[in-house]
Design an enzyme around this catalytic site. Structure first.
Site, PDB file in Angstrom:
ATOM      1  N   SER A 143       0.876  -1.175   0.000  1.00 57.06           N
ATOM      2  CA  SER A 143       0.000   0.000   0.000  1.00 57.06           C
ATOM      3  C   SER A 143       0.907   1.217   0.000  1.00 57.06           C
ATOM      4  O   SER A 143       2.032   1.160   0.504  1.00 57.06           O
ATOM      5  CB  SER A 143      -0.859   0.014   1.271  1.00 57.06           C
ATOM      6  OG  SER A 143      -1.463   1.284   1.437  1.00 57.06           O
ATOM      7  N   TYR A 157      -1.584  -0.400  10.283  1.00 60.79           N
ATOM      8  CA  TYR A 157      -1.690  -0.845   8.880  1.00 60.79           C
ATOM      9  C   TYR A 157      -0.433  -0.454   8.102  1.00 60.79           C
ATOM     10  O   TYR A 157       0.119  -1.261   7.340  1.00 60.79           O
ATOM     11  CB  TYR A 157      -2.943  -0.213   8.278  1.00 60.79           C
ATOM     12  CG  TYR A 157      -3.180  -0.520   6.829  1.00 60.79           C
ATOM     13  CD1 TYR A 157      -3.775  -1.714   6.428  1.00 60.79           C
ATOM     14  CD2 TYR A 157      -2.835   0.401   5.847  1.00 60.79           C
ATOM     15  CE1 TYR A 157      -4.011  -1.978   5.078  1.00 60.79           C
ATOM     16  CE2 TYR A 157      -3.067   0.142   4.500  1.00 60.79           C
ATOM     17  CZ  TYR A 157      -3.650  -1.048   4.128  1.00 60.79           C
ATOM     18  OH  TYR A 157      -3.878  -1.310   2.801  1.00 60.79           O
TER      19      TYR A 157
HETATM   20  P1  NAP Z   1     -11.927  -5.326   0.562  1.00 60.50           P
HETATM   21  O1  NAP Z   1     -12.777  -4.791  -0.537  1.00 60.50           O
HETATM   22  O2  NAP Z   1     -12.277  -5.073   1.975  1.00 60.50           O
HETATM   23  O3  NAP Z   1     -11.752  -6.898   0.300  1.00 60.50           O
HETATM   24  C1  NAP Z   1     -10.973  -7.630   1.192  1.00 60.50           C
HETATM   25  C2  NAP Z   1     -10.829  -9.035   0.697  1.00 60.50           C
HETATM   26  O4  NAP Z   1      -9.950  -9.740   1.603  1.00 60.50           O
HETATM   27  C3  NAP Z   1     -12.136  -9.804   0.697  1.00 60.50           C
HETATM   28  O5  NAP Z   1     -12.079 -10.775  -0.330  1.00 60.50           O
HETATM   29  C4  NAP Z   1     -12.126 -10.455   2.072  1.00 60.50           C
HETATM   30  O6  NAP Z   1     -12.899 -11.646   2.154  1.00 60.50           O
HETATM   31  C5  NAP Z   1     -10.663 -10.793   2.221  1.00 60.50           C
HETATM   32  N1  NAP Z   1     -10.251 -10.902   3.620  1.00 60.50           N
HETATM   33  C6  NAP Z   1     -10.504 -10.032   4.624  1.00 60.50           C
HETATM   34  N2  NAP Z   1      -9.981 -10.497   5.766  1.00 60.50           N
HETATM   35  C7  NAP Z   1      -9.405 -11.682   5.479  1.00 60.50           C
HETATM   36  C8  NAP Z   1      -8.743 -12.665   6.240  1.00 60.50           C
HETATM   37  N3  NAP Z   1      -8.546 -12.529   7.558  1.00 60.50           N
HETATM   38  N4  NAP Z   1      -8.308 -13.777   5.608  1.00 60.50           N
HETATM   39  C9  NAP Z   1      -8.520 -13.934   4.292  1.00 60.50           C
HETATM   40  N5  NAP Z   1      -9.132 -13.048   3.510  1.00 60.50           N
HETATM   41  C10 NAP Z   1      -9.579 -11.948   4.108  1.00 60.50           C
HETATM   42  O7  NAP Z   1     -10.432  -4.794   0.424  1.00 60.50           O
HETATM   43  P2  NAP Z   1      -9.561  -4.245  -0.792  1.00 60.50           P
HETATM   44  O8  NAP Z   1      -9.591  -2.782  -0.728  1.00 60.50           O
HETATM   45  O9  NAP Z   1      -9.870  -4.951  -2.038  1.00 60.50           O
HETATM   46  O10 NAP Z   1      -8.125  -4.691  -0.248  1.00 60.50           O
HETATM   47  C11 NAP Z   1      -7.406  -5.763  -0.779  1.00 60.50           C
HETATM   48  C12 NAP Z   1      -5.940  -5.531  -0.432  1.00 60.50           C
HETATM   49  O11 NAP Z   1      -5.536  -4.286  -1.008  1.00 60.50           O
HETATM   50  C13 NAP Z   1      -5.660  -5.429   1.060  1.00 60.50           C
HETATM   51  O12 NAP Z   1      -4.436  -6.073   1.372  1.00 60.50           O
HETATM   52  C14 NAP Z   1      -5.519  -3.932   1.277  1.00 60.50           C
HETATM   53  O13 NAP Z   1      -4.716  -3.642   2.387  1.00 60.50           O
HETATM   54  C15 NAP Z   1      -4.890  -3.507  -0.013  1.00 60.50           C
HETATM   55  N6  NAP Z   1      -5.021  -2.098  -0.339  1.00 60.50           N
HETATM   56  C16 NAP Z   1      -6.252  -1.534  -0.535  1.00 60.50           C
HETATM   57  C17 NAP Z   1      -6.339  -0.187  -0.827  1.00 60.50           C
HETATM   58  C18 NAP Z   1      -7.647   0.515  -1.040  1.00 60.50           C
HETATM   59  O14 NAP Z   1      -7.690   1.755  -1.036  1.00 60.50           O
HETATM   60  N7  NAP Z   1      -8.746  -0.209  -1.224  1.00 60.50           N
HETATM   61  C19 NAP Z   1      -5.175   0.589  -0.920  1.00 60.50           C
HETATM   62  C20 NAP Z   1      -3.945  -0.028  -0.725  1.00 60.50           C
HETATM   63  C21 NAP Z   1      -3.888  -1.365  -0.444  1.00 60.50           C
HETATM   64  P3  NAP Z   1     -14.463 -11.582   2.589  1.00 60.50           P
HETATM   65  O15 NAP Z   1     -15.200 -11.081   1.369  1.00 60.50           O
HETATM   66  O16 NAP Z   1     -14.785 -12.995   2.935  1.00 60.50           O
HETATM   67  O17 NAP Z   1     -14.575 -10.643   3.745  1.00 60.50           O
END
Ligand code: NAP
Length: 250
Positions: A143, A157
């Site tokens: 991130s 985080y």
């Molecule tokens: P999201 O929409 O909240 O989706 C999270 C995903 O991870 C879902 O498939 C969820 O499964 C799964 N998950 C959550 N907790 C978990 C656990 N304990 N074990 C296994 N799977 C788990 O998040 P996102 O924004 O797509 O984020 C995905 C990645 O990108 C993360 O690592 C996040 O830190 C990173 N990221 C996101 C952003 C942003 O702005 N969105 C920016 C930088 C980095 P369920 O559907 O079953 O809950």
């Protein structure tokens, strides 16, 4: 033979967008999810509609035994692993540094950092040419918070993603001679449900003026970067921390 991509956290957000794009680019896809089976099943159905194989496996990345079970299920379902997107991650509730509870810090590090480390070990055991594998690609989910620190809202985080950057560099060097390229994406503000899980659903609206491009990104824009890093077009790239931020953090 069709290549197999495994995506942790593939039921929603960036992982789901990457799963759909991977299938469109010709991969079979395995996804993991934590609790949301309905969302995972919808991603699988979408991949089947594209004529590719897909499997969804429930596995908590904070539990090493679940990670081991996830990879065994992929072995049983596909018998190969070509690309691993180490994506699953969580945020705690937004809070100032001194107010972040120990239990939240431990959970964020267990899922985002230790879970990703253990999962990368499992992928390496299957891909490493030194261990009898055919090589492959790992893309870790960092991130821009790794660089910016998560000040005032999510230093736990930021710490967890700083570890991902170090892991990416270490593995890129250690595994280059074993046929595995290891890179990371560092997204900025991306339109997913993760901001609501921090307790700040309007986070992108609040902070988008700090982004040089004045907008949040889409999960699909991150997925494009991941698919490129996995592709042969990125054959000389390893140890790259690719920022997908609209200019935030540069
Ligand atoms: P999201 O929409 O909240 O989706 C999270 C995903 O991870 C879902 O498939 C969820 O499964 C799964 N998950 C959550 N907790 C978990 C656990 N304990 N074990 C296994 N799977 C788990 O998040 P996102 O924004 O797509 O984020 C995905 C990645 O990108 C993360 O690592 C996040 O830190 C990173 N990221 C996101 C952003 C942003 O702005 N969105 C920016 C930088 C980095 P369920 O559907 O079953 O809950």
């Amino acid at each position: 033979m069709t290549k197999l991509m495994l995506i942790t956290g593939g039921s929603r957000g960036i992982g789901a967008a990457t799963a759909r794009l991977a299938a469109a680019r010709g991969y079979d896809v395995a996804i993991s999810y934590a609790v949301n089976q309905e969302a995972a099943d919808a991603v699988v159905a979408g991949i089947h509609a594209l004529g590719r194989k897909a499997l969804a496996i429930e596995a908590d990345m904070g539990k090493p035994e679940d990670i081991a079970r996830l990879f065994k299920a992929v072995d049983a379902g596909f018998g190969r692993l070509d690309a691993f997107f180490n994506n699953a991650g969580i945020v705690g509730k937004a809070a100032r540094f001194v107010d972040i509870p120990l239990a939240q810090l431990q959970r964020v590090l267990a899922v985002n950092t230790a879970g990703a480390f253990i999962a990368a070990q499992e992928a390496t055991r299957r891909m490493s040419t030194r261990l009898g594998g055919k090589g492959g690609v790992i893309v870790n989910m960092s991130s821009i918070a790794a660089k910016m620190g998560g000040a005032n809202e999510a230093t736990d985080y930021g710490l967890s993603k700083g570890g991902i950057d170090s892991l990416t560099i270490g593995l890129a060097k250690e595994l280059a001679g074993e046929g595995i390229r290891v890179n990371a994406v560092r997204p900025g503000l991306i339109h997913t449900e993760i901001h609501a899980s921090m307790g700040v659903p309007d986070r992108i609206e609040r902070f988008k003026t700090l982004v040089p491009m004045q907008r949040g990104g889409t999960p699909e824009e991150v997925a494009e970067a991941v698919l490129w890093l996995c592709s042969d077009q990125a054959s000389y790239c390893t140890g790259v921390l690719l920022e997908v931020t609209g200019g935030r953090g540069i």
